[in-house]
Enzyme design. Sequence first.
Site, PDB file in Angstrom:
ATOM      1  CG  HIS A  70      68.731  50.894  15.592  1.00  0.00           C
ATOM      2  ND1 HIS A  70      69.391  49.805  16.093  1.00  0.00           N
ATOM      3  CD2 HIS A  70      68.475  51.700  16.653  1.00  0.00           C
ATOM      4  CE1 HIS A  70      69.512  49.932  17.411  1.00  0.00           C
ATOM      5  NE2 HIS A  70      68.963  51.078  17.775  1.00  0.00           N
ATOM      6  CD  GLU A  98      52.514  70.297   4.547  1.00  0.00           C
ATOM      7  OE1 GLU A  98      51.480  69.948   3.984  1.00  0.00           O
ATOM      8  OE2 GLU A  98      52.551  70.532   5.771  1.00  0.00           O
ATOM      9  CB  CYS A 123      36.533  68.388  -5.128  1.00  0.00           C
ATOM     10  SG  CYS A 123      37.484  67.369  -6.248  1.00  0.00           S
ATOM     11  NE  ARG A 128      37.047  72.070   0.073  1.00  0.00           N
ATOM     12  CZ  ARG A 128      36.332  71.463   1.004  1.00  0.00           C
ATOM     13  NH1 ARG A 128      35.935  72.127   2.067  1.00  0.00           N
ATOM     14  NH2 ARG A 128      35.986  70.208   0.884  1.00  0.00           N
ATOM     15  CD  GLU A 160      54.082  69.514  11.973  1.00  0.00           C
ATOM     16  OE1 GLU A 160      53.678  68.458  11.452  1.00  0.00           O
ATOM     17  OE2 GLU A 160      53.536  70.616  11.774  1.00  0.00           O
ATOM     18  CE  LYS A 162      44.534  74.486   6.405  1.00  0.00           C
ATOM     19  NZ  LYS A 162      45.822  74.257   7.100  1.00  0.00           N
ATOM     20  CG  ASN A 215      34.396  66.895  -1.865  1.00  0.00           C
ATOM     21  OD1 ASN A 215      34.086  67.240  -0.739  1.00  0.00           O
ATOM     22  ND2 ASN A 215      35.572  66.386  -2.127  1.00  0.00           N
ATOM     23  N   GLY A 216      34.748  63.937  -3.488  1.00  0.00           N
ATOM     24  CA  GLY A 216      34.842  62.600  -2.892  1.00  0.00           C
ATOM     25  C   GLY A 216      35.164  61.567  -3.955  1.00  0.00           C
ATOM     26  CD1 TRP A 240      44.199  68.726  -4.809  1.00  0.00           C
ATOM     27  CD2 TRP A 240      43.478  66.641  -4.456  1.00  0.00           C
ATOM     28  NE1 TRP A 240      45.240  67.997  -4.278  1.00  0.00           N
ATOM     29  CE2 TRP A 240      44.828  66.722  -4.053  1.00  0.00           C
ATOM     30  CE3 TRP A 240      42.811  65.422  -4.320  1.00  0.00           C
ATOM     31  CZ2 TRP A 240      45.520  65.638  -3.526  1.00  0.00           C
ATOM     32  CZ3 TRP A 240      43.506  64.337  -3.791  1.00  0.00           C
ATOM     33  CH2 TRP A 240      44.843  64.461  -3.405  1.00  0.00           C
ATOM     34  CE  LYS A 283      53.342  72.375   8.658  1.00  0.00           C
ATOM     35  NZ  LYS A 283      52.897  71.387   9.474  1.00  0.00           N
TER      36      LYS A 283
HETATM   37  C1  AGP Z   1      49.830  69.747   7.587  1.00  0.00           C
HETATM   38  O1  AGP Z   1      50.758  70.722   7.294  1.00  0.00           O
HETATM   39  C2  AGP Z   1      49.277  69.063   6.447  1.00  0.00           C
HETATM   40  N1  AGP Z   1      48.789  69.919   5.452  1.00  0.00           N
HETATM   41  C3  AGP Z   1      48.457  67.823   6.676  1.00  0.00           C
HETATM   42  O2  AGP Z   1      49.350  66.835   7.076  1.00  0.00           O
HETATM   43  C4  AGP Z   1      47.290  67.866   7.677  1.00  0.00           C
HETATM   44  O3  AGP Z   1      47.773  68.033   8.984  1.00  0.00           O
HETATM   45  C5  AGP Z   1      46.479  66.564   7.549  1.00  0.00           C
HETATM   46  O4  AGP Z   1      45.947  66.495   6.266  1.00  0.00           O
HETATM   47  C6  AGP Z   1      45.392  66.450   8.573  1.00  0.00           C
HETATM   48  O5  AGP Z   1      44.440  67.453   8.408  1.00  0.00           O
HETATM   49  P1  AGP Z   1      43.383  67.764   9.530  1.00  0.00           P
HETATM   50  O6  AGP Z   1      44.134  68.219  10.734  1.00  0.00           O
HETATM   51  O7  AGP Z   1      42.515  68.828   8.941  1.00  0.00           O
HETATM   52  O8  AGP Z   1      42.637  66.503   9.811  1.00  0.00           O
END
Ligand code: AGP
Length: 606
Positions: free
Chosen positions: A501, A485, A2, A27, A478, A601, A98-99, A74, A482
Amino acid sequence: MCGIVGAVGNKDIVNDLLTCLYNLEYRGYDSAGVAVQLDNSVEIRKVVGGIKSLENLIKNEPISGRCGIGHTRWATHGAPSVRNSHPISNPTVTIVHNGIIDNYTALKTELIALGFEFKTDTDTEVIAHLIELYAKKGYDPFDAVTEAAARMDGLYAFVALFHAHENKIFGYKHGAPLIVGIGNDVMYLGSDAIALSAFTKKIVYLEDNECALLDNISYKICDEHGNEKNKEVREAVAGSGVSIGKFPHFMLKEIMEQPQVLARILTKYISDSSYKITFPNVDIDYTSITSVKIVACGSSYYSASVASYWIEDLIPVNVSVDIASEFCYRSQNICPNCLYIFISQSGETADTLASLKRVSASGAKTLSIVNVEESSIARLAQYNILTQAGAEISVASTKACTAQLMVLALFALQMASSRGDITDSELKSKILQLQQVSDLVYEVLVNEKKMDDIASSIANHDRVLFIGRGDTYPVALEGALKLREISYITAMGIAAGELKHGTIALVDEGTPTIVLAPYNNLFSKTVGSAQSIHARGGPIELLSSDAGVEQLSSMARNFFILPHSDFFSTPIIYSVAVQLIAYKVAVLKGLNVDKPRNLAKSVTVE
Ligand code: AGP
């Protein structure tokens, strides 16, 4: 997550609110709305979908006013719908929030018993009704806001517009970000400086439990007891000039910016003549540090994991890496001689911030590594290093992650050298290697077309594995994150040696594995894992350098040749390669690359 804005001035502020909301789009959100004050009431416009739809609605059903609030939602409590979107109103007050209010169920039960009627599924409505409760008891707006806040648990920020108090808005911060922006003829509230960047760079950052009161000519900030605070007005650095340029997506733009970003970090923190690494205002005595503990979320957590290999390789200290949402609530002793590092692109991630608060309260040394200078994490940590990546808009983090890696490499070298764990000539030789990284990344990027075969081979699969070893293992994690997401493919990152394993049971003709195989001391081990996948008919998509491809290409369905790399450069260039895979797959699938579904974001809720 949000985003909240508010504006009060001597002119119509509806367009200003829309501009601020456009700036908050990065965001991530699913619905949006604005409210403007009108005599003793408010006019509200809300939509499910983008700000463009909100703007169209306002064109069809115009509103205007000198005082208003706006929101990008959001969804957490209640589905994305017009009913649940903000602003949320009752006869006394209109709120954007927000929150999360952790104790909202108990408060809702109490308010229902008092006769309040709930029209939404949100926790936000509790704020509105609590404020109304206190207003009806005769509290003035400031006291009604602070009394309501005192009843609420959780991390949140909200902005309130009282219908009977013209041209005034109130903002309250408790854990989620909130700032005041000082404009020429309008005063603003917002979630961040990017939101207000079209109108002002003069920003006052609220601390937790502070309440801001804005009218059209002035602002006042008080603590929760009503004591006025004299706060510094800062010049915002974030948010200006963020345009997509010639690129189809911010993600591609940000991937392509990496050579410049990496070079910039070195220029910023290394003095060329003496090969000395200096982080401004970071004067930690590393000799007294017994271990390093790093806390982060998502991609930042994977950067931290890479760094744990580097630091332990250079320095005889143990490094532990924790996911912030776990660290936060785990019983453990905070150790006074440890250095706690908090890594975050946004600097606002609620889990990381909550972990930092916990460590800060104990008095242990805290260092943040963030990309947003005035963020909550940067301001709370004892020491701070900026990652210098520039504003990152795409939800999938790319340049911010490789910038974290570069900063962490410099940090590891500085710590090692200041403790005498490496000699000056070793330091110089490692710095010289780091100075090659930008060119190596550039080499990967100019060859990006050659990644098309890998991308098209995996785009139609439902399940993809990534394997890596040593400091390339977190890069496999990672890469999988990626791909998940932005492509919505079920992707898993696995330590190559761990495959046998259990996870090897997933290997079949329909499950491609991206094998990250840098030609280093662990290469032969990775070959073993690749062979066991190949023997079971699993298609292999190979990422390696010339020498590695020569040995493994017969097993691979496709391969991408990366430049030969060394200690620090390997995880950085392999990160860029997995970013390209995820990006290309998402484009092939026609997905919303920069704003993937359900994601935000800046993750400002726990
Ligand atoms: C990364 O591609 C993601 N969107 C997500 O995992 C992100 O890295 C995570 O939310 C942490 O965010 P920050 O680095 O702003 O703390």
